[in-house]
Design a protein around this motif. Structure first.
Motif, mmCIF file in Angstrom:
data_model
loop_
_atom_site.group_PDB
_atom_site.id
_atom_site.type_symbol
_atom_site.label_atom_id
_atom_site.label_comp_id
_atom_site.label_asym_id
_atom_site.label_seq_id
_atom_site.Cartn_x
_atom_site.Cartn_y
_atom_site.Cartn_z
ATOM 1 N N LEU A 181 1.274 -1.467 0.329
ATOM 2 C CA LEU A 181 0.346 -0.255 0.298
ATOM 3 C C LEU A 181 0.570 0.948 0.035
ATOM 4 C CD1 LEU A 181 -3.048 1.641 0.847
ATOM 5 C CD2 LEU A 181 -2.314 1.701 2.848
ATOM 6 N N LEU A 182 2.468 1.391 1.052
ATOM 7 C CA LEU A 182 2.354 2.079 1.098
ATOM 8 C C LEU A 182 3.171 3.072 -0.072
ATOM 9 C CD1 LEU A 182 4.690 0.986 4.161
ATOM 10 C CD2 LEU A 182 2.168 2.984 4.014
ATOM 11 N N PRO A 183 3.497 2.626 -1.499
ATOM 12 C CA PRO A 183 3.754 3.405 -2.650
ATOM 13 C C PRO A 183 2.925 4.401 -3.158
ATOM 14 C CG PRO A 183 5.514 1.085 -2.826
ATOM 15 C CD PRO A 183 4.512 1.366 -0.990
ATOM 16 N N TRP A 184 2.183 3.303 -2.924
ATOM 17 C CA TRP A 184 0.183 3.877 -3.897
ATOM 18 C C TRP A 184 0.452 5.403 -2.700
ATOM 19 C CZ3 TRP A 184 -2.180 2.653 -8.078
ATOM 20 C CH2 TRP A 184 -1.396 1.637 -8.198
ATOM 21 N N LEU A 185 0.712 5.026 -1.243
ATOM 22 C CA LEU A 185 0.680 6.443 -0.384
ATOM 23 C C LEU A 185 1.330 8.136 -1.337
ATOM 24 C CD1 LEU A 185 -0.562 5.073 2.461
ATOM 25 C CD2 LEU A 185 -2.166 5.855 1.267
ATOM 26 N N ASP A 186 2.401 7.140 -1.522
ATOM 27 C CA ASP A 186 3.414 7.900 -1.773
ATOM 28 C C ASP A 186 3.372 8.867 -2.987
ATOM 29 O OD1 ASP A 186 5.273 7.900 -0.140
ATOM 30 O OD2 ASP A 186 6.259 6.080 -0.965
ATOM 31 N N TRP A 187 1.970 8.130 -4.546
ATOM 32 C CA TRP A 187 1.882 8.507 -5.535
ATOM 33 C C TRP A 187 0.679 9.093 -5.146
ATOM 34 C CZ3 TRP A 187 -2.403 6.923 -7.263
ATOM 35 C CH2 TRP A 187 -3.032 7.395 -8.470
ATOM 36 N N ALA A 188 0.034 8.478 -4.352
ATOM 37 C CA ALA A 188 -1.219 9.548 -5.165
ATOM 38 C C ALA A 188 -1.420 11.135 -4.030
ATOM 39 C CB ALA A 188 -2.157 9.065 -3.789
ATOM 40 N N HIS A 189 0.097 11.190 -2.990
ATOM 41 C CA HIS A 189 0.693 12.159 -2.158
ATOM 42 C C HIS A 189 1.178 12.965 -3.773
ATOM 43 C CE1 HIS A 189 3.950 15.248 -0.079
ATOM 44 N NE2 HIS A 189 2.449 14.949 -0.116
ATOM 45 N N GLU A 190 2.410 12.519 -4.506
ATOM 46 C CA GLU A 190 2.168 13.753 -5.404
ATOM 47 C C GLU A 190 1.709 14.409 -6.087
ATOM 48 O OE1 GLU A 190 5.654 15.230 -5.393
ATOM 49 O OE2 GLU A 190 6.368 13.548 -3.661
ATOM 50 N N VAL A 191 0.392 13.272 -6.811
ATOM 51 C CA VAL A 191 -0.588 13.752 -7.095
ATOM 52 C C VAL A 191 -1.347 14.871 -7.260
ATOM 53 C CG1 VAL A 191 -1.936 12.897 -8.829
ATOM 54 C CG2 VAL A 191 -0.675 11.270 -8.906
ATOM 55 N N THR A 192 -1.664 14.406 -6.150
ATOM 56 C CA THR A 192 -2.678 15.035 -5.008
ATOM 57 C C THR A 192 -1.613 16.779 -4.652
ATOM 58 O OG1 THR A 192 -3.294 13.661 -4.021
ATOM 59 C CG2 THR A 192 -4.292 15.705 -2.715
ATOM 60 N N ARG A 193 -0.816 16.700 -4.316
ATOM 61 C CA ARG A 193 0.277 17.968 -4.330
ATOM 62 C C ARG A 193 0.469 18.859 -5.195
ATOM 63 N NH1 ARG A 193 5.310 20.142 -5.782
ATOM 64 N NH2 ARG A 193 5.541 18.724 -6.890
ATOM 65 N N LEU A 194 0.585 17.696 -6.514
ATOM 66 C CA LEU A 194 0.346 19.070 -8.094
ATOM 67 C C LEU A 194 -1.290 20.054 -8.078
ATOM 68 C CD1 LEU A 194 2.174 17.008 -10.583
ATOM 69 C CD2 LEU A 194 2.701 18.685 -8.997
ATOM 70 N N GLU A 195 -2.143 19.171 -8.044
ATOM 71 C CA GLU A 195 -3.357 19.417 -7.849
ATOM 72 C C GLU A 195 -3.272 20.745 -6.901
ATOM 73 O OE1 GLU A 195 -7.713 19.086 -9.639
ATOM 74 O OE2 GLU A 195 -5.557 18.108 -9.762
#
Length: 390
Positions: A373-387
């Motif tokens: 799960l944890l790499p998916w949280l990292d990925w979602a964080h980066e996408v959300t940060r850009l948004e």
């Protein structure tokens, strides 16, 4: 932001279920586990009573409940078990209550506003902290939550409670039982439900009573009690409740599921194995949080950090610059991205808690699934940060 940092991970959790209640079923669970359920029969038939008693006896064995304690199945999950205790026991003497997250706050409100106790002291702390335990008066009755399901904060250990105390210690242990050591010699009333660490189905609670609590409960109640709260009558305790003769009609399907969870727990090594599985889940999150940089634990210090309800706050500057409403929207966006990929469900913090993440790390969750799960949280964080970043 580089393409690599925005690339989706490849591996997904085999079981992407991280809800803090109802919690993930045990590894390998399927509906076939319920095929032997006593359906269409009375729970008061010999076979029904035997199954209910088996839940009690197997729970006592795995938890190491002292032989002179009573354990019963009660209605309305852990909430019902706690409310029964408060209504039936509180009021004989002054009460101290520890309030440091959603549910302990509810117990404090009930004691203050519903039961309107004349001698009540509420010791409060913000999310992430515990109240000052040094000011608790253990000559009074004390109501506490061993593990804050919505804050990820737990009691630091048995030494927090004096070995000798005049009042009763009433402990809500729903997200601690079967994952943490409970100091039975320092507690008097302990409650939990089936839907947490063993992944059972909802609506049934467990109520454990020390001999001291049983003596108090057998005395006249300080107030009239509805039938569903009555564990005693004019002759003393209703002992049948602690042998499988429940107050109301239980779901025998849920009973079968509870037995399945208990049998699984015994098969993997009992309480030591359950604790080890939960501790491994917390350790995996600790390693990740230390290197991720954008999250930290909501709990102030490691000694009060929960291994079951693992609560995280987002500490990235872009997130902290948002308004409260913006933080809520960002968390929903982040967790929604992960859910849409089928990589993890029910990851947002509790509605009353600070905006952030909450991962269930109880024994039914495989550490490999936490790690996936944890790499998916990292990925979602980066996408959300850009948004969301200004």
């Amino acid at each position: 932001m580089s393409e690599i940092s925005l690339s989706k991970p490849i591996v997904k959790p085999a079981r992407p279920f991280f809800s803090s209640g109802p919690c993930a079923k045990r590894p390998g669970w399927s509906l076939a586990a319920l095929e032997g359920a006593l359906l269409g029969r009375s729970h008061r038939a010999p076979e029904g009573r035997a199954r209910l008693k088996a839940v009690i006896e197997r729970s006592k064995a795995i938890l190491g409940l002292p032989a002179d304690w009573r354990l019963g199945i009660v209605p309305a999950s852990d909430t019902g078990a706690v409310e029964m205790s408060l209504w039936a026991l509180c009021g004989e003497r002054g009460v101290d209550v520890l309030s440091f997250e959603s549910f302990s706050g509810e117990w404090a409100r009930d004691l203050r506003e519903v039961l309107a106790l004349p001698d009540l002291r509420v010791h409060e702390a913000r999310y992430g902290a515990l109240p000052d335990l040094s000011v608790v008066d253990w000559s009074r009755d004390v109501v506490l939550t061993w593990n804050g399901t919505t804050s990820g904060v737990r009691m630091p250990g048995p030494e927090a409670i004096p070995a000798t105390h005049e009042g009763l210690v009433i402990c809500d242990a729903t997200s601690a039982a079967f994952a943490m050591d409970l100091p039975w010699d320092r507690l008097d009333v302990v409650t939990w439900s089936w839907q947490k660490v063993l992944g059972g189905e909802a609506a049934h609670g467990m109520l454990a009573l020390s001999p001291r609590a049983a003596v108090r409960l057998a005395q006249p109640s300080p107030r009239p009690l509805p039938k569903i709260f009555r564990l005693a009558n004019g002759k003393g305790l209703i002992e049948g409740v602690f042998a499988g003769d429940t107050i109301n009609t239980p779901s025998m399907l849920c009973v079968e599921d509870a037995l399945d969870g208990l049998n699984w727990a015994a098969s993997i090594g009992g309480l030591p194995a359950l604790k080890a599985r939960s501790a491994a889940n917390l350790a995996a999150v600790e390693r990740w949080a230390a290197r991720a940089g954008w999250v930290d634990f909501l709990a102030d210090s490691p000694e009060i950090r929960s291994s079951t309800s693992i609560c995280l706050r987002i500490v990235a500057p872009w997130f902290l610059a948002l308004s409260a409403e913006g933080m809520d929207r960002a968390v929903k966006h982040l967790t929604g991205l992960v859910a849409a990929e089928g990589a993890g469900f029910d990851l947002a913090s509790y509605r009353d808690a600070p905006p952030g993440l909450r991962l269930w790390g109880g024994a039914t969750v495989d550490t490999a699934d936490i790690e996936a799960l944890l790499p998916w949280l990292d990925w979602a964080h980066e996408v959300t940060r850009l948004e969301f970043a200004a």
